[in-house]
Design an enzyme around this catalytic site. Structure first.
Site, PDB file in Angstrom:
ATOM      1  N   ASP A  43       0.858  -1.183   0.000  1.00 12.25           N
ATOM      2  CA  ASP A  43       0.000   0.000   0.000  1.00 12.25           C
ATOM      3  C   ASP A  43       0.896   1.235   0.000  1.00 12.25           C
ATOM      4  O   ASP A  43       1.858   1.317   0.776  1.00 12.25           O
ATOM      5  CB  ASP A  43      -0.904  -0.026   1.244  1.00 12.25           C
ATOM      6  N   ILE A  44       0.612   2.188  -0.896  1.00  9.68           N
ATOM      7  CA  ILE A  44       1.487   3.377  -0.968  1.00  9.68           C
ATOM      8  C   ILE A  44       1.224   4.376   0.157  1.00  9.68           C
ATOM      9  O   ILE A  44       1.963   5.339   0.313  1.00  9.68           O
ATOM     10  CB  ILE A  44       1.401   4.100  -2.340  1.00  9.68           C
TER      11      ILE A  44
ATOM     12  N   ASN B  65     -12.679  -3.516   3.409  1.00  8.20           N
ATOM     13  CA  ASN B  65     -13.782  -2.553   3.403  1.00  8.20           C
ATOM     14  C   ASN B  65     -14.702  -2.790   2.206  1.00  8.20           C
ATOM     15  O   ASN B  65     -14.226  -3.048   1.099  1.00  8.20           O
ATOM     16  CB  ASN B  65     -13.226  -1.128   3.325  1.00  8.20           C
TER      17      ASN B  65
ATOM     18  N   GLN C 179     -14.399   2.133   1.843  1.00  8.23           N
ATOM     19  CA  GLN C 179     -13.754   1.606   0.625  1.00  8.23           C
ATOM     20  C   GLN C 179     -13.531   2.750  -0.364  1.00  8.23           C
ATOM     21  O   GLN C 179     -14.474   3.453  -0.730  1.00  8.23           O
ATOM     22  CB  GLN C 179     -14.618   0.520  -0.034  1.00  8.23           C
TER      23      GLN C 179
ATOM     24  N   HIS D 190     -10.256  -5.953  -2.236  1.00  8.15           N
ATOM     25  CA  HIS D 190      -8.871  -6.050  -1.742  1.00  8.15           C
ATOM     26  C   HIS D 190      -8.864  -6.288  -0.241  1.00  8.15           C
ATOM     27  O   HIS D 190      -9.751  -5.834   0.476  1.00  8.15           O
ATOM     28  CB  HIS D 190      -8.068  -4.787  -2.082  1.00  8.15           C
ATOM     29  N   PHE D 191      -7.851  -7.000   0.174  1.00  3.68           N
ATOM     30  CA  PHE D 191      -7.617  -7.261   1.597  1.00  3.68           C
ATOM     31  C   PHE D 191      -6.348  -6.527   2.013  1.00  3.68           C
ATOM     32  O   PHE D 191      -5.327  -6.632   1.339  1.00  3.68           O
ATOM     33  CB  PHE D 191      -7.434  -8.764   1.850  1.00  3.68           C
ATOM     34  N   HIS D 192      -6.441  -5.785   3.106  1.00  4.10           N
ATOM     35  CA  HIS D 192      -5.261  -5.149   3.677  1.00  4.10           C
ATOM     36  C   HIS D 192      -4.625  -6.138   4.652  1.00  4.10           C
ATOM     37  O   HIS D 192      -5.323  -6.731   5.488  1.00  4.10           O
ATOM     38  CB  HIS D 192      -5.642  -3.921   4.518  1.00  4.10           C
TER      39      HIS D 192
END
Ligand code: AMP
Length: 135
Positions: free
Chosen positions: A31-32, A87, A94, A100-102
């Site tokens: 993640d940036i 989310n 979201q 997507h999964f963090h």
């Protein structure tokens, strides 16, 4: 593939990412705007808006990868635990409409703020270099 979708563009390679894992079904990249060191995202290659739109098989296969990638990230970075965050819908926070999964590594005694802040690109590149792997 959805041309408007930033994660589809990452999956196709049209825009760069700090990729740490890829197979036939998913891509994982940093993640940036990381919440913690090693904060990674896992996305199915197929464009699916959220969990409610995802078929059972793809969801199950994606989750298997989430677990393996999380265990790998924790082990390589010496984290003490991890959060998985997912989310669905704007109301739930979201911001990218591609499932997507963090994976958020956690370090004992280090609080995490779930506020977005831009990461240092050089540091992200270094971390991605350590984390690149094949299951
Ligand atoms: P969410 O709020 O659950 O939709 O999370 C979307 C996440 O995607 C945020 O944490 C963003 O920082 C992250 N993000 C957005 N664009 C990119 C990108 N180009 N590369 C990596 N992460 C991104």
């Amino acid at each position: 593939m959805n041309r408007q979708c930033v994660f589809c563009s990452i999956v196709s390679g049209a825009i760069p990412s700090f990729r740490i894992y890829e197979d036939e079904l998913v891509v994982s990249f940093l993640d940036i705007n990381p919440f913690s060191k090693g904060h990674a995202l896992v996305v199915p290659k197929r464009h699916v808006a959220g969990m409610a739109d995802c078929d059972d098989e793809l969801l199950a296969e994606t989750l298997k990868r989430v677990r393996k990638i999380a265990v790998h990230v924790v082990s390589v970075l010496g984290a003490d635990g991890f959060n998985v965050l997912q989310n669905n819908g704007e109301a739930a926070g979201q911001t990218v409409g591609h499932l997507h999964f963090h994976i958020i590594p956690r370090y004992a005694g280090v609080p995490v703020s779930f506020e977005s802040a831009p990461g240092d690109m050089q540091e992200l590149e270094n971390i991605a270099g350590k984390l690149k792997f094949q299951i």
